[in-house]
Design an enzyme around this catalytic site. Structure first.
Site, PDB file in Angstrom:
ATOM      1  N   SER A  12       1.054  -1.138   0.110  1.00  0.00           N
ATOM      2  CA  SER A  12      -0.460  -0.359   0.217  1.00  0.00           C
ATOM      3  C   SER A  12       1.025   1.963  -0.095  1.00  0.00           C
ATOM      4  CB  SER A  12      -0.748   0.391   1.419  1.00  0.00           C
ATOM      5  OG  SER A  12      -1.783   0.545   1.063  1.00  0.00           O
ATOM      6  N   ASP A  57      -9.886  -5.841  -3.051  1.00  0.00           N
ATOM      7  CA  ASP A  57      -9.419  -4.965  -2.546  1.00  0.00           C
ATOM      8  C   ASP A  57     -10.770  -4.050  -2.273  1.00  0.00           C
ATOM      9  OD1 ASP A  57      -7.894  -2.787  -1.339  1.00  0.00           O
ATOM     10  OD2 ASP A  57      -6.295  -3.495  -2.027  1.00  0.00           O
ATOM     11  N   HIS A  85      -7.591  -6.428   0.602  1.00  0.00           N
ATOM     12  CA  HIS A  85      -6.493  -5.214   1.442  1.00  0.00           C
ATOM     13  C   HIS A  85      -5.628  -5.883   1.443  1.00  0.00           C
ATOM     14  CE1 HIS A  85      -4.571  -1.549   0.471  1.00  0.00           C
ATOM     15  NE2 HIS A  85      -3.887  -1.050   1.630  1.00  0.00           N
TER      16      HIS A  85
END
Ligand code: TYC
Length: 284
Positions: free
Chosen positions: A131, A236, A264
């Site tokens: 991320s 996600d 995620h």
């Protein structure tokens, strides 16, 4: 430089590290933790394994070694890899300082990450970034091609759209988060600091949204020359899949692995599959 082994053993100098960590493996967790001065901050990191392929794990927004990477520190192959995970300055146990979300925070993290690995004595290394940590890894790889072996990024995005910003606004108020998501962060930061720091993160991304194309790091993608694996969870909810396809298109020779059930946190939820995928790529 200080290095601590979980379980209370204290090692004073670098020449002791490899021997002592190896010696402790049969008795207790083989994950050691330490602090290294990097650009004026006492950066906290954890380290495990003794392989000659060095790898740095980079956490997501407000993330830390402890919250983000337990299954990787536990199970990535310790003979092939030396795995380091860090808490970026202002996150987790690398506090003080308080985290500042200036417009250049990804560039700062990228420099600090590379400087940490250099300070720990690694010549060339790989980056595994989740991320926000993925964006940091992309920038670090673009700016330091001579130091990179390979990079893996997942749940990452090179720019923000209005759709992304709406998602972030939807989670701005952490009192609306589930206890499962909120508690680990509140344990690290305390409830008040966590809420305030998260809002500052959302504000900063709103500013990125005002840049041309909402760019976070679009312009540096063509500079990445090392082998790059992009992983993305097709379910996600916070980083839509088009971001992964954009990275694939804009990073030379990169490849994309989609996980149909992944969200995620795919590296935590499907840790065995994720670890195997990453190990195979790094070993190629
Ligand atoms: N890039 C963000 C991160 O590092 C993505 C994200 C946004 C994740 C909002 C969760 O609620 C979230 N975590």
């Amino acid at each position: 430089m200080a290095l601590f082994v979980r379980g209370g053993h204290f090692l004073k100098c670098r020449s002791d590290i490899t021997r002592a960590v190896t010696a402790l493996q049969p008795y207790c967790s083989s994950v050691a933790s330490g602090r290294q001065r990097v650009n004026g901050v006492d950066v906290y990191y954890e380290r495990t394994g003794s392989g000659n392929h060095a790898v740095l794990l980079l956490p997501g927004a407000l993330g830390s070694t402890r919250t983000d990477f337990k299954p990787q520190l536990k199970s990535l192959n310790k003979e092939c890899f030396t795995v380091v995970a860090w808490d970026p300055p202002g996150y987790g146990q690398s506090r003080p300082p308080e985290r500042k979300f200036t417009p250049d925070f990804f560039e700062r993290d990228a420099k600090d990450a590379v400087d940490l690995m250099k300070a720990l004595g690694f010549g060339k290394f790989s980056l595994l970034g989740w991320s926000d940590g993925g964006m940091t890894a992309l920038i670090a790889a673009a700016k330091n091609p001579e130091l990179m072996r390979k990079i893996v990024v997942w749940g990452a995005n090179a720019y923000v759209t209005q759709q992304d910003l709406q998602i972030y606004e939807g989670v701005r108020d952490v009192s609306g988060w589930s206890a499962r998501m909120r508690q680990p962060m509140e344990e690290v930061y305390g409830a008040e600091t966590f809420a305030r720091t998260w809002e500052a993160w959302v504000d900063c991304f709103a500013e990125f949204g005002k840049r041309p194309e909402g760019s976070v790091c679009i312009e540096v993608l063509p500079l990445i020359s090392c082998p790059t694996l992009i992983i993305h969870g097709e379910k996600d909810p916070v980083v839509p899949s088009f971001h992964a396809h954009f990275l694939l298109k804009n990073i030379k020779g990169s490849r994309l692995h989609l996980m149909p059930e992944g969200k995620h946190n795919l590296h935590l939820r499907y840790a065995d599959e994720f670890n195997k995928l990453v190990e195979d790529f790094l070993k190629e």
